[in-house]
Design a protein around this motif. Structure first.
Motif, mmCIF file in Angstrom:
data_model
loop_
_atom_site.group_PDB
_atom_site.id
_atom_site.type_symbol
_atom_site.label_atom_id
_atom_site.label_comp_id
_atom_site.label_asym_id
_atom_site.label_seq_id
_atom_site.Cartn_x
_atom_site.Cartn_y
_atom_site.Cartn_z
ATOM 1 N N LEU A 1 0.834 -1.201 0.000
ATOM 2 C CA LEU A 1 0.000 0.000 0.000
ATOM 3 C C LEU A 1 0.867 1.249 0.000
ATOM 4 O O LEU A 1 1.948 1.280 0.602
ATOM 5 C CB LEU A 1 -0.929 -0.001 1.211
ATOM 6 N N VAL A 2 0.383 2.285 -0.657
ATOM 7 C CA VAL A 2 1.140 3.525 -0.780
ATOM 8 C C VAL A 2 0.154 4.677 -0.960
ATOM 9 O O VAL A 2 -0.875 4.541 -1.629
ATOM 10 C CB VAL A 2 2.123 3.451 -1.983
ATOM 11 N N TRP A 3 0.430 5.780 -0.300
ATOM 12 C CA TRP A 3 -0.405 6.961 -0.462
ATOM 13 C C TRP A 3 -0.098 7.589 -1.813
ATOM 14 O O TRP A 3 1.053 7.880 -2.145
ATOM 15 C CB TRP A 3 -0.119 7.966 0.658
ATOM 16 N N THR A 4 -1.139 7.796 -2.613
ATOM 17 C CA THR A 4 -0.947 8.271 -3.986
ATOM 18 C C THR A 4 -1.375 9.713 -4.196
ATOM 19 O O THR A 4 -1.362 10.190 -5.326
ATOM 20 C CB THR A 4 -1.726 7.381 -4.971
ATOM 21 N N GLY A 5 -1.785 10.396 -3.149
ATOM 22 C CA GLY A 5 -2.091 11.819 -3.302
ATOM 23 C C GLY A 5 -3.550 12.141 -3.047
ATOM 24 O O GLY A 5 -4.218 11.532 -2.202
ATOM 25 N N ASP A 6 -4.056 13.141 -3.800
ATOM 26 C CA ASP A 6 -5.409 13.652 -3.567
ATOM 27 C C ASP A 6 -6.481 12.584 -3.749
ATOM 28 O O ASP A 6 -7.540 12.654 -3.115
ATOM 29 C CB ASP A 6 -5.688 14.821 -4.509
ATOM 30 N N ARG A 7 -6.231 11.612 -4.611
ATOM 31 C CA ARG A 7 -7.238 10.558 -4.820
ATOM 32 C C ARG A 7 -7.535 9.834 -3.521
ATOM 33 O O ARG A 7 -8.701 9.547 -3.198
ATOM 34 C CB ARG A 7 -6.736 9.574 -5.871
ATOM 35 N N ASP A 8 -6.517 9.540 -2.728
ATOM 36 C CA ASP A 8 -6.719 8.835 -1.473
ATOM 37 C C ASP A 8 -7.263 9.765 -0.387
ATOM 38 O O ASP A 8 -7.979 9.313 0.511
ATOM 39 C CB ASP A 8 -5.407 8.205 -1.015
ATOM 40 N N ASP A 9 -6.932 11.038 -0.448
ATOM 41 C CA ASP A 9 -7.452 11.981 0.541
ATOM 42 C C ASP A 9 -8.954 12.193 0.392
ATOM 43 O O ASP A 9 -9.596 12.722 1.311
ATOM 44 C CB ASP A 9 -6.729 13.320 0.425
ATOM 45 N N MET A 10 -9.527 11.790 -0.744
ATOM 46 C CA MET A 10 -10.964 11.946 -0.937
ATOM 47 C C MET A 10 -11.756 11.128 0.085
ATOM 48 O O MET A 10 -12.887 11.493 0.435
ATOM 49 C CB MET A 10 -11.356 11.537 -2.358
ATOM 50 N N LEU A 11 -11.196 10.025 0.554
ATOM 51 C CA LEU A 11 -11.912 9.227 1.549
ATOM 52 C C LEU A 11 -12.139 10.028 2.818
ATOM 53 O O LEU A 11 -13.265 10.077 3.342
ATOM 54 C CB LEU A 11 -11.127 7.939 1.866
ATOM 55 N N THR A 12 -11.086 10.658 3.318
ATOM 56 C CA THR A 12 -11.223 11.439 4.549
ATOM 57 C C THR A 12 -12.127 12.640 4.342
ATOM 58 O O THR A 12 -12.953 12.965 5.203
ATOM 59 C CB THR A 12 -9.834 11.891 5.031
ATOM 60 N N GLU A 13 -11.991 13.308 3.216
ATOM 61 C CA GLU A 13 -12.786 14.506 2.961
ATOM 62 C C GLU A 13 -14.276 14.212 2.887
ATOM 63 O O GLU A 13 -15.090 15.110 3.110
ATOM 64 C CB GLU A 13 -12.322 15.152 1.657
ATOM 65 N N HIS A 14 -14.654 12.972 2.608
ATOM 66 C CA HIS A 14 -16.061 12.626 2.483
ATOM 67 C C HIS A 14 -16.534 11.689 3.588
ATOM 68 O O HIS A 14 -17.535 10.994 3.441
ATOM 69 C CB HIS A 14 -16.343 12.009 1.107
#
Length: 601
Positions: free
Chosen positions: A154-167
């Motif tokens: 697993l690796v953090w890929t940027g804004d795409r993954d941050d969408m989970l927290t934002e929603h």
């Protein structure tokens, strides 16, 4: 004999010195001058404090205990009970302290109070299926197998993954949809702003199996052949486990026999009579301080783009060096050398005695009456030749033979994962679309006594809902949107006839537990809209909310800590400016374990 001693004695001394000093003995190292002090969550330096007994789980290492936080809102649906008008949620540290109505709780002074008079407070959403924190290489990796651990890649890929927290997603199950039949073991994570945290003991939460044969046109016999091959997944597992059990029993027997072997040679060499010096005994009783500091609990995990590692197969068992194990190995080596030295010494002594008996002597007293000599080349009956031992005497003096180490079966990480499925430690998650695929999955469960299965992308589940309920299986739904599989009139699309917005109602009527998931990180923003579509298909808003909170938490095995606003659960909180399933609702605040991961400015 002299050459033998010249070879063995130095080795014996070297072994004894290593055993006495210990292979891991090191001088105490000074503290690094550039070491940085740990920081608390507020960014201030914090000095180490005595370890406190945690209530449930541990706080981050170096983090100060947070005070009370109170959230007041117009409506608080806890999921575990009816909605509370003018509700309040009290949070202390990582956990929920209380949930009730405003004015019913007495709060201490200087308490942080967040007020949302028109807002709604929900539990953090639980996404039961997403490809967040995976890159394109992992998603298309066809070499995955049952022993592959997705959590290692697993690796953090940027804004795409941050969408989970934002929603509002505070817990997520990560899997991939590659072409492999067995797609590895998925992981449960806690999404965070700029990273993620693996859920403890859920790094390998389920085994992924692809039973679907695709959406393209295929001959029925071809699909049947593929399903038959998948049904043989557990073949050979029983023999593999029997081999492991036999090895464990043989290893236990070997350890007992080897201990007897060592005891015999310790007594023979006199080592068993030696008592340890007072200083050595005291040093052996005192525990050795560890040079490595334990990892911080609750630390964020994840690497930047391009930092993915290939999922491990679990075939290699790496262990840190154990001083007690090393010392035991030295003792075994020492006993073996002593036994060899003692045997060589006895053989040499025997040969010297034989030479002395055959050498001429100066004076020989004559017997009064000469005795008859035995035939040449044959010793006297009943007596062995002087200086030599009989075979039975030599066998008794040698003691027990050294036992042979049992042969260990070849490690198979995939079969190890399948064994965990059979034992009920993890569920088997099966992707099955068509009716025949779903029935093949249910048959696989029956034939192999699989305790838990989870059906994914079960588009035709409404047609076999009663059969699914009878076997106690659960379903994870994705793409719960109108015409998600194509236009209803498209005859070339075999899935266009399934209306996924009505599927939740069909499963609810049959008594099948189901979860609604995004399926993709990019679709995290439309997860509430999927719930709204399910409400339009016939289920209640409370049932749709449960399908995105408590039910997926139960499927993932984390319902004890998340999924509802309940005392002692993690403070995973989602605050919106209106009903969750309204099209114009916006996320105002997201808490994960009581930490603010997102706050709308």
């Amino acid at each position: 004999m002299q050459s033998l001693r010249s070879r063995i004695v130095p080795a014996l001394l070297a072994t004894w010195m290593l055993s006495a000093s210990g292979p891991n003995a090191q001088e105490p190292s000074a503290e690094k001058p550039n070491a940085q002090p740990e920081r608390s969550e507020s960014g201030n330096e914090s000095s180490p404090s005595p370890q406190q007994e945690p209530r449930r789980g541990r706080r981050r290492a170096g983090a100060r205990r947070r005070g009370l936080m109170v959230i007041e809102a117009g409506v608080v649906p806890p999921v575990s009970g009816p909605p509370i008008e003018d509700g309040v949620v009290v949070i202390r540290g990582e956990r929920i302290l209380a949930v009730g109505r405003q004015g019913e709780l007495q709060l201490p002074p200087n308490t942080e109070v967040l007020q949302f008079p028109e807002g709604h407070v929900y539990p953090g959403l639980v996404d039961a299926s997403t490809d967040a924190f995976t890159d394109a290489g992992l998603q298309k990796d066809g070499s995955l197998n049952g022993g592959s651990a997705i959590s290692e890649a697993l690796v953090w890929t940027g804004d795409r993954d941050d969408m989970l927290t934002e929603h509002g997603v505070t817990t997520a199950y990560i899997n991939v949809r590659s072409s492999a039949q067995l797609r590895g073991q998925g992981a449960v994570v806690r999404p965070m702003r700029g990273g993620f945290e693996l859920w403890e003991d859920r790094e390998q939460a389920a085994l992924q199996l692809r039973m679907a044969v695709g959406s393209g046109a295929q001959h029925p016999l071809q699909r049947q052949a593929q399903l038959t091959a998948t049904g043989k997944l557990f073949d050979g597992l029983e023999e593999y486990r029997d081999g492991l059990e036999k090895f464990e029993k043989d290893l236990e027997k070997y350890n007992e026999e080897f201990e007897k072997y060592l005891d015999h040679h310790r007594k023979k060499s006199g080592k068993a009579d030696k008592k340890p010096e007072e200083g050595e005994a005291k040093a052996a009783e005192e525990p050795k301080p560890s040079s490595e500091s334990p990892p911080a609990e609750g630390r964020r995990r994840g690497r930047g783009p391009g930092g993915r590692r290939r999922p491990g197969g679990g075939g290699r068992d790496e262990r840190a060096a154990d001083p007690d194990t090393d010392r035991a190995a030295m003792e075994q080596t020492l006993a073996t050398l002593l036994a060899l030295l003692a045997n060589e010494a006895e053989d040499a002594a025997g040969s010297q005695g034989s030479l002395r008996s055959s050498a001429p002597v100066a004076r020989i007293e004559q017997d009064p009456a000469p005795q008859s000599k035995p035939p040449q080349g044959k010793p006297p009956q009943g007596k062995p030749p002087q200086g030599k031992e009989s075979k039975d005497d030599k066998k008794k003096s040698d003691g027990p033979k050294r036992p042979k180490y049992p042969k260990k079966p070849r490690n198979d990480p995939q079969k190890d994962a399948l064994a965990k499925v059979i034992d009920g430690a993890i569920p088997l998650r099966i992707e099955a679309h068509r009716v025949e695929e779903l029935r093949a999955a249910l048959r696989l469960q029956r034939d192999n006594d699989v305790p838990q299965i989870v059906l994914e992308q079960a588009y035709a589940a409404g047609l076999v809902a009663d059969e699914i309920a009878e076997q106690g299986a659960t379903v994870v739904l994705t793409n719960v949107m109108p015409n998600a599989l194509g236009d209803a009139g498209d005859k070339r699309n075999p899935f266009a006839k399934f209306d996924l917005t009505k599927l939740p109602k069909q499963l609810e009527d049959a008594g099948v537990p189901f979860a609604i998931a995004s399926g993709r990180a990019r679709l995290a923003s439309v997860l509430p809209l999927m719930g709204a579509a399910a409400v339009g298909g016939g289920i209640s808003a409370e049932a749709a909310l449960r399908a995105m909170t408590l039910t997926p938490a139960e499927i993932l095995g984390v319902a004890e800590d998340t999924g509802s606003l309940t005392r002692e659960k993690y403070a995973d909180v989602l605050v919106t400016n209106g009903p969750l399933f309204a099209s114009d609702t916006r996320v105002l605040l997201v808490l994960s374990k009581g930490r603010k991961e997102f706050e709308r400015q």
